[in-house]
Motif scaffolding. Structure first.
Motif, PDB file in Angstrom:
ATOM      1  N   GLN A   1      -6.364   3.377   3.125  1.00 39.02           N
ATOM      2  CA  GLN A   1      -5.618   2.863   2.248  1.00 39.02           C
ATOM      3  C   GLN A   1      -5.161   1.449   2.276  1.00 39.02           C
ATOM      4  OE1 GLN A   1      -3.426   6.119   0.395  1.00 39.02           O
ATOM      5  NE2 GLN A   1      -4.381   7.606   1.237  1.00 39.02           N
ATOM      6  N   ILE A   2      -4.560   1.581   3.635  1.00 39.28           N
ATOM      7  CA  ILE A   2      -4.194   0.034   3.836  1.00 39.28           C
ATOM      8  C   ILE A   2      -5.260  -1.032   3.829  1.00 39.28           C
ATOM      9  CG2 ILE A   2      -3.095  -1.298   5.651  1.00 39.28           C
ATOM     10  CD1 ILE A   2      -1.692   1.608   6.580  1.00 39.28           C
TER      11      ILE A   2
ATOM     12  N   ALA B   1      -5.365  -4.282   2.020  1.00 42.81           N
ATOM     13  CA  ALA B   1      -5.664  -5.683   2.443  1.00 42.81           C
ATOM     14  C   ALA B   1      -6.910  -6.469   1.963  1.00 42.81           C
ATOM     15  CB  ALA B   1      -6.060  -5.482   4.114  1.00 42.81           C
ATOM     16  N   CYS B   2      -7.718  -5.663   1.554  1.00 45.57           N
ATOM     17  CA  CYS B   2      -8.983  -6.350   0.725  1.00 45.57           C
ATOM     18  C   CYS B   2      -8.509  -7.021  -0.372  1.00 45.57           C
ATOM     19  CB  CYS B   2     -10.021  -5.529   0.224  1.00 45.57           C
ATOM     20  SG  CYS B   2     -11.062  -4.834   1.861  1.00 45.57           S
ATOM     21  N   SER B   3      -7.484  -6.261  -1.229  1.00 46.22           N
ATOM     22  CA  SER B   3      -7.002  -6.870  -2.240  1.00 46.22           C
ATOM     23  C   SER B   3      -6.601  -8.395  -2.253  1.00 46.22           C
ATOM     24  CB  SER B   3      -6.245  -5.883  -3.118  1.00 46.22           C
ATOM     25  OG  SER B   3      -4.891  -5.792  -2.616  1.00 46.22           O
ATOM     26  N   VAL B   4      -5.727  -8.500  -1.094  1.00 42.18           N
ATOM     27  CA  VAL B   4      -4.903  -9.421  -0.784  1.00 42.18           C
ATOM     28  C   VAL B   4      -6.032 -10.634  -0.558  1.00 42.18           C
ATOM     29  CG1 VAL B   4      -3.548 -10.875   0.806  1.00 42.18           C
ATOM     30  CG2 VAL B   4      -3.059  -8.638   0.438  1.00 42.18           C
ATOM     31  N   PHE B   5      -7.110 -10.359   0.204  1.00 40.11           N
ATOM     32  CA  PHE B   5      -8.198 -11.305   0.491  1.00 40.11           C
ATOM     33  C   PHE B   5      -9.044 -11.832  -0.893  1.00 40.11           C
ATOM     34  CE2 PHE B   5     -12.569 -12.214   1.828  1.00 40.11           C
ATOM     35  CZ  PHE B   5     -12.428 -13.431   2.516  1.00 40.11           C
ATOM     36  N   ALA B   6      -9.180 -10.747  -1.706  1.00 42.38           N
ATOM     37  CA  ALA B   6      -9.934 -11.029  -3.125  1.00 42.38           C
ATOM     38  C   ALA B   6      -8.872 -11.721  -3.799  1.00 42.38           C
ATOM     39  CB  ALA B   6     -10.150  -9.906  -3.690  1.00 42.38           C
TER      40      ALA B   6
ATOM     41  N   SER C   1       0.895  -1.272   0.148  1.00 46.62           N
ATOM     42  CA  SER C   1       0.046   0.203   0.041  1.00 46.62           C
ATOM     43  C   SER C   1       0.926   1.443  -0.024  1.00 46.62           C
ATOM     44  CB  SER C   1      -0.993  -0.085   1.457  1.00 46.62           C
ATOM     45  OG  SER C   1      -1.641   1.160   1.155  1.00 46.62           O
ATOM     46  N   PRO C   2       1.167   1.903  -1.155  1.00 49.71           N
ATOM     47  CA  PRO C   2       1.887   3.220  -1.263  1.00 49.71           C
ATOM     48  C   PRO C   2       1.040   4.330  -0.713  1.00 49.71           C
ATOM     49  CG  PRO C   2       1.046   2.580  -3.370  1.00 49.71           C
ATOM     50  CD  PRO C   2       0.653   1.378  -2.511  1.00 49.71           C
ATOM     51  N   TYR C   3       1.393   4.576   0.335  1.00 48.69           N
ATOM     52  CA  TYR C   3       0.589   5.963   0.939  1.00 48.69           C
ATOM     53  C   TYR C   3       0.721   7.219   0.124  1.00 48.69           C
ATOM     54  CZ  TYR C   3      -1.044   9.453   4.208  1.00 48.69           C
ATOM     55  OH  TYR C   3      -1.742  10.578   4.738  1.00 48.69           O
TER      56      TYR C   3
END
Length: 182
Positions: A107-108, A112-117, A94-96
């Motif tokens: 943003q983080i 994290a949702c992307s990892v779960f997806a 996650s690039p802030y």
């Protein structure tokens, strides 16, 4: 596999083997990562694919970080072998980005949702995976060696591959233990 079955049967599996995702499976996994909630359309995620010789390179990065940051000998000894636990890893970052309406934590959370997806997309295609964090996700040395900024967050390492055993974990949690009514 339908969506409800996926949501109710998905599990993490650290016993992974070859093959990893093929080209078509990986394309689905990548697309799933980009369909997550994204307040402000910031796209607060970046990913590094790690496979083949990249796993050895990542192991060396882990090793150098553990030595440089004077970790316990057990961590140093295991560092090089950690990426070898699966045929493919995806490093989620996650690039802030400074934003008046989208705080850092949100943003983080999107990343994290992307990892779960991605893990769910892998599972739905007959693959399996495990999402790992820990010391190497927080290491300033690892971030630097990966070319990240100090404020960038490594959300995790998604290990992907073929399950080696039929893993059916018993249901440990019941909704009534976690949900209350206001």
């Amino acid at each position: 596999m339908d969506a409800i079955e996926l949501l109710l049967t998905r599990q993490s599996d650290s016993n992974l083997s070859f093959p990893g995702p093929n080209t078509d499976q990986l394309e689905v996994i990548k697309k799933a990562a980009l369909k997550v909630p994204d307040h402000g359309g910031l796209k607060p995620w970046r990913f590094i694919l790690v496979e083949e010789q990249g796993r050895e390179k990542l192991g060396e990065i882990f090793y150098q970080a553990a030595v440089e940051e004077q970790q316990e000998q057990r961590i140093i000894d295991r560092a090089k072998s950690l990426p070898e636990r699966a045929p493919m890893l995806i490093i989620a970052i996650s690039p802030y980005m400074e934003h008046p309406k989208v705080p850092r934590i949100e943003q983080i959370e999107s990343a994290a949702c992307s990892v779960f997806a991605m893990q769910q997309a892998a599972f739905a295609q007959g693959l399996s995976g495990v999402w790992r964090t820990g010391y190497f996700a927080q290491s300033a040395s690892v971030k630097r060696q990966l070319g990240l900024n100090e404020q960038d967050e490594i959300v995790g390492y998604l290990y992907l591959g073929t399950p080696t055993v039929q893993c059916t974990k018993p249901v440990r949690h019941q909704p009534e233990d976690f949900f209350t009514q206001l």
